[in-house]
Structures are given as C-alpha cells and as structure tokens.
Design a protein around this motif. Structure first.
Motif, PDB file in Angstrom:
ATOM      1  N   LYS A 128       0.828  -1.210   0.000  1.00  0.00           N
ATOM      2  CA  LYS A 128       0.000   0.000   0.000  1.00  0.00           C
ATOM      3  C   LYS A 128       0.864   1.263   0.000  1.00  0.00           C
ATOM      4  CE  LYS A 128      -4.023  -2.091   2.136  1.00  0.00           C
ATOM      5  NZ  LYS A 128      -4.943  -2.105   3.256  1.00  0.00           N
ATOM      6  N   LEU A 129       1.984   1.220   0.723  1.00  0.00           N
ATOM      7  CA  LEU A 129       2.891   2.367   0.745  1.00  0.00           C
ATOM      8  C   LEU A 129       3.497   2.603  -0.636  1.00  0.00           C
ATOM      9  CD1 LEU A 129       4.654   1.662   4.154  1.00  0.00           C
ATOM     10  CD2 LEU A 129       3.084   3.544   3.649  1.00  0.00           C
ATOM     11  N   THR A 130       3.901   1.525  -1.273  1.00  0.00           N
ATOM     12  CA  THR A 130       4.459   1.636  -2.624  1.00  0.00           C
ATOM     13  C   THR A 130       3.410   2.180  -3.590  1.00  0.00           C
ATOM     14  OG1 THR A 130       5.972  -0.181  -2.172  1.00  0.00           O
ATOM     15  CG2 THR A 130       5.581   0.339  -4.492  1.00  0.00           C
ATOM     16  N   ALA A 131       2.177   1.706  -3.475  1.00  0.00           N
ATOM     17  CA  ALA A 131       1.096   2.187  -4.345  1.00  0.00           C
ATOM     18  C   ALA A 131       0.851   3.676  -4.126  1.00  0.00           C
ATOM     19  CB  ALA A 131      -0.176   1.386  -4.091  1.00  0.00           C
ATOM     20  N   ALA A 132       0.887   4.126  -2.868  1.00  0.00           N
ATOM     21  CA  ALA A 132       0.699   5.551  -2.577  1.00  0.00           C
ATOM     22  C   ALA A 132       1.794   6.376  -3.240  1.00  0.00           C
ATOM     23  CB  ALA A 132       0.687   5.783  -1.066  1.00  0.00           C
ATOM     24  N   HIS A 133       3.014   5.896  -3.152  1.00  0.00           N
ATOM     25  CA  HIS A 133       4.150   6.574  -3.761  1.00  0.00           C
ATOM     26  C   HIS A 133       3.966   6.671  -5.277  1.00  0.00           C
ATOM     27  CE1 HIS A 133       8.709   6.934  -4.369  1.00  0.00           C
ATOM     28  NE2 HIS A 133       8.281   8.050  -3.826  1.00  0.00           N
ATOM     29  N   HIS A 134       3.532   5.584  -5.896  1.00  0.00           N
ATOM     30  CA  HIS A 134       3.305   5.579  -7.343  1.00  0.00           C
ATOM     31  C   HIS A 134       2.163   6.508  -7.748  1.00  0.00           C
ATOM     32  CE1 HIS A 134       6.311   2.706  -8.508  1.00  0.00           C
ATOM     33  NE2 HIS A 134       5.928   1.892  -7.554  1.00  0.00           N
ATOM     34  N   ARG A 135       1.113   6.587  -6.940  1.00  0.00           N
ATOM     35  CA  ARG A 135       0.002   7.497  -7.254  1.00  0.00           C
ATOM     36  C   ARG A 135       0.463   8.945  -7.281  1.00  0.00           C
ATOM     37  NH1 ARG A 135      -2.838   3.828  -4.061  1.00  0.00           N
ATOM     38  NH2 ARG A 135      -2.698   5.161  -2.214  1.00  0.00           N
ATOM     39  N   VAL A 136       1.294   9.309  -6.329  1.00  0.00           N
ATOM     40  CA  VAL A 136       1.813  10.679  -6.307  1.00  0.00           C
ATOM     41  C   VAL A 136       2.679  10.920  -7.534  1.00  0.00           C
ATOM     42  CG1 VAL A 136       3.304  12.303  -5.065  1.00  0.00           C
ATOM     43  CG2 VAL A 136       1.683  10.871  -3.808  1.00  0.00           C
ATOM     44  N   GLU A 137       3.507   9.952  -7.864  1.00  0.00           N
ATOM     45  CA  GLU A 137       4.358  10.079  -9.043  1.00  0.00           C
ATOM     46  C   GLU A 137       3.502  10.275 -10.304  1.00  0.00           C
ATOM     47  OE1 GLU A 137       8.480   8.734 -10.729  1.00  0.00           O
ATOM     48  OE2 GLU A 137       7.916   9.139  -8.668  1.00  0.00           O
ATOM     49  N   LEU A 138       2.460   9.486 -10.444  1.00  0.00           N
ATOM     50  CA  LEU A 138       1.574   9.618 -11.605  1.00  0.00           C
ATOM     51  C   LEU A 138       0.903  10.984 -11.645  1.00  0.00           C
ATOM     52  CD1 LEU A 138      -0.144   6.109 -11.685  1.00  0.00           C
ATOM     53  CD2 LEU A 138       1.414   7.065 -13.401  1.00  0.00           C
ATOM     54  N   THR A 139       0.433  11.449 -10.497  1.00  0.00           N
ATOM     55  CA  THR A 139      -0.228  12.755 -10.419  1.00  0.00           C
ATOM     56  C   THR A 139       0.734  13.877 -10.785  1.00  0.00           C
ATOM     57  OG1 THR A 139      -1.740  11.977  -8.712  1.00  0.00           O
ATOM     58  CG2 THR A 139      -1.422  14.366  -8.877  1.00  0.00           C
ATOM     59  N   MET A 140       1.904  13.854 -10.173  1.00  0.00           N
ATOM     60  CA  MET A 140       2.839  14.959 -10.358  1.00  0.00           C
ATOM     61  C   MET A 140       3.455  14.987 -11.756  1.00  0.00           C
ATOM     62  SD  MET A 140       2.482  16.673  -7.661  1.00  0.00           S
ATOM     63  CE  MET A 140       3.711  17.892  -8.086  1.00  0.00           C
ATOM     64  N   LEU A 141       3.562  13.845 -12.395  1.00  0.00           N
ATOM     65  CA  LEU A 141       4.209  13.793 -13.707  1.00  0.00           C
ATOM     66  C   LEU A 141       3.227  13.612 -14.854  1.00  0.00           C
ATOM     67  CD1 LEU A 141       7.289  11.577 -12.773  1.00  0.00           C
ATOM     68  CD2 LEU A 141       7.122  14.073 -12.811  1.00  0.00           C
ATOM     69  N   SER A 142       1.938  13.767 -14.562  1.00  0.00           N
ATOM     70  CA  SER A 142       0.901  13.477 -15.563  1.00  0.00           C
ATOM     71  C   SER A 142       0.992  14.341 -16.814  1.00  0.00           C
ATOM     72  CB  SER A 142      -0.491  13.598 -14.941  1.00  0.00           C
ATOM     73  OG  SER A 142      -0.718  14.935 -14.527  1.00  0.00           O
ATOM     74  N   SER A 143       1.566  15.517 -16.727  1.00  0.00           N
ATOM     75  CA  SER A 143       1.629  16.396 -17.900  1.00  0.00           C
ATOM     76  C   SER A 143       2.841  16.116 -18.783  1.00  0.00           C
ATOM     77  CB  SER A 143       1.638  17.863 -17.461  1.00  0.00           C
ATOM     78  OG  SER A 143       2.818  18.129 -16.732  1.00  0.00           O
ATOM     79  N   LEU A 144       3.689  15.166 -18.377  1.00  0.00           N
ATOM     80  CA  LEU A 144       4.898  14.867 -19.148  1.00  0.00           C
ATOM     81  C   LEU A 144       4.746  13.559 -19.920  1.00  0.00           C
ATOM     82  CD1 LEU A 144       7.617  15.612 -16.416  1.00  0.00           C
ATOM     83  CD2 LEU A 144       6.682  17.176 -18.139  1.00  0.00           C
ATOM     84  N   ASP A 145       5.356  13.502 -21.110  1.00  0.00           N
ATOM     85  CA  ASP A 145       5.391  12.224 -21.814  1.00  0.00           C
ATOM     86  C   ASP A 145       6.590  11.425 -21.285  1.00  0.00           C
ATOM     87  OD1 ASP A 145       7.788  12.944 -23.247  1.00  0.00           O
ATOM     88  OD2 ASP A 145       6.605  13.809 -24.867  1.00  0.00           O
ATOM     89  N   GLU A 146       6.737  10.191 -21.749  1.00  0.00           N
ATOM     90  CA  GLU A 146       7.784   9.310 -21.215  1.00  0.00           C
ATOM     91  C   GLU A 146       9.181   9.871 -21.418  1.00  0.00           C
ATOM     92  OE1 GLU A 146       7.368   6.747 -19.147  1.00  0.00           O
ATOM     93  OE2 GLU A 146       5.259   7.287 -19.273  1.00  0.00           O
ATOM     94  N   SER A 147       9.424  10.461 -22.552  1.00  0.00           N
ATOM     95  CA  SER A 147      10.733  11.049 -22.835  1.00  0.00           C
ATOM     96  C   SER A 147      11.028  12.206 -21.873  1.00  0.00           C
ATOM     97  CB  SER A 147      10.770  11.539 -24.284  1.00  0.00           C
ATOM     98  OG  SER A 147      11.938  12.263 -24.528  1.00  0.00           O
ATOM     99  N   GLU A 148      10.027  13.040 -21.632  1.00  0.00           N
ATOM    100  CA  GLU A 148      10.193  14.164 -20.701  1.00  0.00           C
ATOM    101  C   GLU A 148      10.415  13.670 -19.278  1.00  0.00           C
ATOM    102  OE1 GLU A 148       7.550  17.640 -22.858  1.00  0.00           O
ATOM    103  OE2 GLU A 148       6.499  16.017 -21.819  1.00  0.00           O
ATOM    104  N   LYS A 149       9.733  12.608 -18.892  1.00  0.00           N
ATOM    105  CA  LYS A 149       9.926  12.034 -17.554  1.00  0.00           C
ATOM    106  C   LYS A 149      11.358  11.543 -17.385  1.00  0.00           C
ATOM    107  CE  LYS A 149       5.128  10.584 -17.012  1.00  0.00           C
ATOM    108  NZ  LYS A 149       4.196   9.451 -16.981  1.00  0.00           N
ATOM    109  N   ARG A 150      11.878  10.866 -18.399  1.00  0.00           N
ATOM    110  CA  ARG A 150      13.262  10.375 -18.322  1.00  0.00           C
ATOM    111  C   ARG A 150      14.244  11.541 -18.229  1.00  0.00           C
ATOM    112  NH1 ARG A 150      11.210   6.704 -22.011  1.00  0.00           N
ATOM    113  NH2 ARG A 150      12.031   7.901 -23.774  1.00  0.00           N
ATOM    114  N   GLU A 151      13.999  12.578 -19.028  1.00  0.00           N
ATOM    115  CA  GLU A 151      14.885  13.739 -19.015  1.00  0.00           C
ATOM    116  C   GLU A 151      14.823  14.471 -17.672  1.00  0.00           C
ATOM    117  OE1 GLU A 151      17.613  16.678 -20.576  1.00  0.00           O
ATOM    118  OE2 GLU A 151      17.259  14.537 -20.792  1.00  0.00           O
ATOM    119  N   LEU A 152      13.628  14.635 -17.137  1.00  0.00           N
ATOM    120  CA  LEU A 152      13.489  15.269 -15.830  1.00  0.00           C
ATOM    121  C   LEU A 152      14.252  14.477 -14.773  1.00  0.00           C
ATOM    122  CD1 LEU A 152      12.296  17.367 -13.903  1.00  0.00           C
ATOM    123  CD2 LEU A 152      10.250  15.911 -13.736  1.00  0.00           C
ATOM    124  N   ARG A 153      14.068  13.168 -14.783  1.00  0.00           N
ATOM    125  CA  ARG A 153      14.769  12.322 -13.810  1.00  0.00           C
ATOM    126  C   ARG A 153      16.285  12.455 -13.962  1.00  0.00           C
ATOM    127  NH1 ARG A 153      14.310   8.969  -9.933  1.00  0.00           N
ATOM    128  NH2 ARG A 153      15.590   7.121  -9.711  1.00  0.00           N
TER     129      ARG A 153
END
Length: 166
Positions: free
Chosen positions: A119-144
């Motif tokens: 459940k903790l891991t799922a919560a972490h992933h939900r935040v990640e999805l929410t915060m990065l929702s406006s980026l495509d996969e390439s942008e996510k990799r570049e941001l990281r």
C-alpha cells in the motif's frame, strides 16, 4: 470562504529566466509534491518523513543504524533521533541493541508496517503519476536525469550557518 492551500494552485510561470524563477518553481513543486504525498500517506498512518525512513529500511535489507538512516535521508542526527522516537512511539519501528556496541541500535520496521509495504508503494506511485501526468515518457526520463544530476552535485548535507540572531 477559506481556501485550502493544498488544493489552490498558483499558475506556474510561463517563462523561466535568470531571475531565480527556476528555483522558485522547484520549491513550489516540492511543496505540492509533499502535500500530495501527505494526503496519500495519511490513511496509512505515515508522514513523508516517516516514509523516507521506512523506504530506506525496506531497500537496505530491513535494518540500519540511526546514523545510516540520517545520512540516507539527508537530515542531521538530532532530527533523525526525534523522528525515530516518534516512530517507535507509534509502533512503526523497533530498535534492537547492537550486541557488539551497546551505544548503537539497529532500527527495523514493525510487522504492521511490513504488511503495509504494498500500500505504501502504491501511494508513492500514485503521487508520481499525479505529479508527472503532464509529461510524456521522454520528458519524464529527461526530468529524472536532470534531477539526479542536480542531486549528485548537491547531495552533501551541509551544516547550517549560524544566523545573526544565533
């Protein structure tokens, strides 16, 4: 009518220039991420600071010393000592004395926290999805990539400089 500051969002600056806006944007996103993460973790009985400790314990073999946790999380020893005291009080961690050095103990998550790992891991992933929702996969990799680069340069925990009032 009062506004909930966690849901009221200021529009992001449309232009990032050399006037310091980049660091302000990073700061705003960090605060928003912290609020989102707090909201996700609250039903599970943890704060983001406590999650950082638990996550480190999960990824480092299940137990660690206070000094190791403090270094990993990037806080000073007194701050970590207070966090661990609260976590022990709340039955989130247990401490076991080091048989070879009575001055130190090993910290581990409690069985109740271990059962919440998914459940903790799922919560972490939900935040990640929410915060990065406006980026495509390439942008996510570049941001990281850029964040990791910035973190590696700025990863040393520096002692606070005394203020004029100190």
């Amino acid at each position: 009518m009062a506004t909930d500051t966690r849901t009221a969002r200021r529009p992001a600056a449309s232009v990032v220039d050399s006037d310091g806006l980049t660091t302000e944007l990073i700061s705003q996103l960090a605060r928003r991420t912290a609020f989102e993460f707090s909201d996700q973790l609250a039903p599970l009985g943890l704060t983001p600071a406590q999650f950082a400790v638990i996550d480190f314990l999960f990824t480092s073999g299940g137990s660690a010393t206070q000094a190791e946790i403090a270094r990993s999380v990037g806080v000073e020893q007194p701050t970590m000592a207070a966090t661990l005291r609260r976590m022990e009080r709340d039955n989130l961690i247990v401490r076991v004395a080091d048989p070879s050095d009575g001055r130190q103990s090993f910290v581990s998550p409690t069985p109740a926290v271990k059962r919440k790992r998914t459940k903790l891991t799922a919560a972490h992933h939900r935040v990640e999805l929410t915060m990065l929702s406006s980026l495509d996969e390439s942008e996510k990799r570049e941001l990281r990539r850029l964040l990791v680069k910035m973190q590696s340069v700025n990863s040393v925990v520096r002692p606070r400089q005394p203020t004029r009032n100190s």
